[in-house]
Design a protein around this motif. Structure first.
Motif, PDB file in Angstrom:
ATOM      1  N   ASP A   4      28.453   9.949  -5.471  1.00 58.26           N
ATOM      2  CA  ASP A   4      29.185  10.127  -6.728  1.00 58.26           C
ATOM      3  C   ASP A   4      28.173   9.976  -7.864  1.00 58.26           C
ATOM      4  O   ASP A   4      27.512   8.954  -7.982  1.00 58.26           O
ATOM      5  CB  ASP A   4      30.277   9.069  -6.821  1.00 58.26           C
ATOM      6  N   GLU A   5      28.046  11.000  -8.716  1.00 56.42           N
ATOM      7  CA  GLU A   5      27.033  10.972  -9.762  1.00 56.42           C
ATOM      8  C   GLU A   5      27.253   9.864 -10.787  1.00 56.42           C
ATOM      9  O   GLU A   5      26.346   9.487 -11.508  1.00 56.42           O
ATOM     10  CB  GLU A   5      26.945  12.326 -10.458  1.00 56.42           C
ATOM     11  N   ASN A   6      28.460   9.298 -10.859  1.00 52.86           N
ATOM     12  CA  ASN A   6      28.742   8.212 -11.799  1.00 52.86           C
ATOM     13  C   ASN A   6      28.448   6.838 -11.214  1.00 52.86           C
ATOM     14  O   ASN A   6      28.467   5.853 -11.931  1.00 52.86           O
ATOM     15  CB  ASN A   6      30.204   8.265 -12.248  1.00 52.86           C
ATOM     16  N   LYS A   7      28.217   6.766  -9.926  1.00 54.89           N
ATOM     17  CA  LYS A   7      27.996   5.486  -9.272  1.00 54.89           C
ATOM     18  C   LYS A   7      26.527   5.095  -9.329  1.00 54.89           C
ATOM     19  O   LYS A   7      25.655   5.935  -9.256  1.00 54.89           O
ATOM     20  CB  LYS A   7      28.470   5.558  -7.821  1.00 54.89           C
ATOM     21  N   ILE A   8      26.280   3.811  -9.432  1.00 56.50           N
ATOM     22  CA  ILE A   8      24.931   3.272  -9.572  1.00 56.50           C
ATOM     23  C   ILE A   8      24.374   2.920  -8.200  1.00 56.50           C
ATOM     24  O   ILE A   8      25.007   2.203  -7.424  1.00 56.50           O
ATOM     25  CB  ILE A   8      24.965   2.006 -10.453  1.00 56.50           C
ATOM     26  N   SER A   9      23.168   3.427  -7.899  1.00 57.47           N
ATOM     27  CA  SER A   9      22.502   3.067  -6.659  1.00 57.47           C
ATOM     28  C   SER A   9      22.286   1.552  -6.642  1.00 57.47           C
ATOM     29  O   SER A   9      21.742   0.986  -7.584  1.00 57.47           O
ATOM     30  CB  SER A   9      21.157   3.790  -6.575  1.00 57.47           C
ATOM     31  N   GLY A  10      22.743   0.895  -5.598  1.00 59.75           N
ATOM     32  CA  GLY A  10      22.658  -0.557  -5.505  1.00 59.75           C
ATOM     33  C   GLY A  10      23.983  -1.251  -5.774  1.00 59.75           C
ATOM     34  O   GLY A  10      24.141  -2.429  -5.473  1.00 59.75           O
ATOM     35  N   ASP A  11      24.950  -0.518  -6.310  1.00 59.85           N
ATOM     36  CA  ASP A  11      26.276  -1.093  -6.604  1.00 59.85           C
ATOM     37  C   ASP A  11      27.133  -1.030  -5.335  1.00 59.85           C
ATOM     38  O   ASP A  11      28.029  -0.212  -5.204  1.00 59.85           O
ATOM     39  CB  ASP A  11      26.932  -0.338  -7.755  1.00 59.85           C
ATOM     40  N   ILE A  12      26.843  -1.907  -4.409  1.00 60.47           N
ATOM     41  CA  ILE A  12      27.473  -1.888  -3.089  1.00 60.47           C
ATOM     42  C   ILE A  12      28.964  -2.204  -3.158  1.00 60.47           C
ATOM     43  O   ILE A  12      29.763  -1.624  -2.423  1.00 60.47           O
ATOM     44  CB  ILE A  12      26.746  -2.871  -2.140  1.00 60.47           C
ATOM     45  N   ASN A  13      29.358  -3.117  -4.045  1.00 65.34           N
ATOM     46  CA  ASN A  13      30.774  -3.495  -4.130  1.00 65.34           C
ATOM     47  C   ASN A  13      31.576  -2.637  -5.107  1.00 65.34           C
ATOM     48  O   ASN A  13      32.749  -2.900  -5.344  1.00 65.34           O
ATOM     49  CB  ASN A  13      30.927  -4.983  -4.462  1.00 65.34           C
ATOM     50  N   ASN A  14      30.925  -1.633  -5.690  1.00 61.71           N
ATOM     51  CA  ASN A  14      31.598  -0.645  -6.536  1.00 61.71           C
ATOM     52  C   ASN A  14      32.319  -1.260  -7.741  1.00 61.71           C
ATOM     53  O   ASN A  14      33.429  -0.877  -8.083  1.00 61.71           O
ATOM     54  CB  ASN A  14      32.564   0.196  -5.696  1.00 61.71           C
ATOM     55  N   ASP A  15      31.649  -2.222  -8.395  1.00 64.53           N
ATOM     56  CA  ASP A  15      32.242  -2.821  -9.598  1.00 64.53           C
ATOM     57  C   ASP A  15      31.610  -2.297 -10.879  1.00 64.53           C
ATOM     58  O   ASP A  15      31.899  -2.777 -11.961  1.00 64.53           O
ATOM     59  CB  ASP A  15      32.173  -4.350  -9.545  1.00 64.53           C
ATOM     60  N   GLY A  16      30.723  -1.313 -10.767  1.00 66.50           N
ATOM     61  CA  GLY A  16      30.131  -0.690 -11.944  1.00 66.50           C
ATOM     62  C   GLY A  16      28.802  -1.270 -12.386  1.00 66.50           C
ATOM     63  O   GLY A  16      28.241  -0.828 -13.381  1.00 66.50           O
ATOM     64  N   ALA A  17      28.287  -2.269 -11.663  1.00 66.71           N
ATOM     65  CA  ALA A  17      27.008  -2.881 -12.031  1.00 66.71           C
ATOM     66  C   ALA A  17      26.345  -3.456 -10.782  1.00 66.71           C
ATOM     67  O   ALA A  17      27.008  -3.754  -9.796  1.00 66.71           O
ATOM     68  CB  ALA A  17      27.232  -3.998 -13.047  1.00 66.71           C
ATOM     69  N   ILE A  18      25.031  -3.591 -10.857  1.00 72.85           N
ATOM     70  CA  ILE A  18      24.295  -4.257  -9.774  1.00 72.85           C
ATOM     71  C   ILE A  18      24.218  -5.730 -10.140  1.00 72.85           C
ATOM     72  O   ILE A  18      23.660  -6.092 -11.179  1.00 72.85           O
ATOM     73  CB  ILE A  18      22.888  -3.676  -9.611  1.00 72.85           C
ATOM     74  N   THR A  19      24.830  -6.571  -9.301  1.00 69.71           N
ATOM     75  CA  THR A  19      24.917  -8.001  -9.593  1.00 69.71           C
ATOM     76  C   THR A  19      24.528  -8.818  -8.363  1.00 69.71           C
ATOM     77  O   THR A  19      24.254  -8.269  -7.287  1.00 69.71           O
ATOM     78  CB  THR A  19      26.351  -8.382 -10.006  1.00 69.71           C
ATOM     79  N   ILE A  20      24.562 -10.117  -8.538  1.00 66.61           N
ATOM     80  CA  ILE A  20      24.288 -11.034  -7.433  1.00 66.61           C
ATOM     81  C   ILE A  20      25.260 -10.782  -6.278  1.00 66.61           C
ATOM     82  O   ILE A  20      24.881 -10.915  -5.115  1.00 66.61           O
ATOM     83  CB  ILE A  20      24.386 -12.507  -7.918  1.00 66.61           C
ATOM     84  N   SER A  21      26.479 -10.377  -6.574  1.00 63.53           N
ATOM     85  CA  SER A  21      27.452 -10.076  -5.512  1.00 63.53           C
ATOM     86  C   SER A  21      26.945  -8.963  -4.603  1.00 63.53           C
ATOM     87  O   SER A  21      27.104  -9.027  -3.381  1.00 63.53           O
ATOM     88  CB  SER A  21      28.796  -9.669  -6.112  1.00 63.53           C
TER      89      SER A  21
END
Length: 71
Positions: A4-21
């Motif tokens: 999905d072109e709107n999804k961030i590489s590394g955003d495994i939990n699909n919350d819109g950001a790359i975080t500690i989660s």
């Protein structure tokens, strides 16, 4: 399943950001504690080498530190 072109590489939990989660999810996968579905695997492969490994974890940590330094 395509990326999905709107999804961030590394955003495994699909919350819109790359975080500690996301990092915790990746570490659990690498330690064999949990599995990824196809979509999670695609977004966990940050360096796009078709493998999810410790290189991806290092890159994720770098992205998290960079995002924190912008705060």
């Amino acid at each position: 399943m395509g990326e999905d072109e709107n999804k961030i590489s590394g955003d495994i939990n699909n919350d819109g950001a790359i975080t500690i989660s996301d990092l915790v999810l990746l570490q659990s996968y690498l330690l064999g504690i949990s599995d990824f579905n196809t979509e999670q695997y695609i977004y966990a492969d940050i360096n796009k080498d078709s493998l999810v490994d410790f290189c991806d974890m290092i890159m994720m940590r770098k992205k998290i530190v960079e995002s924190l330094s912008k705060i």
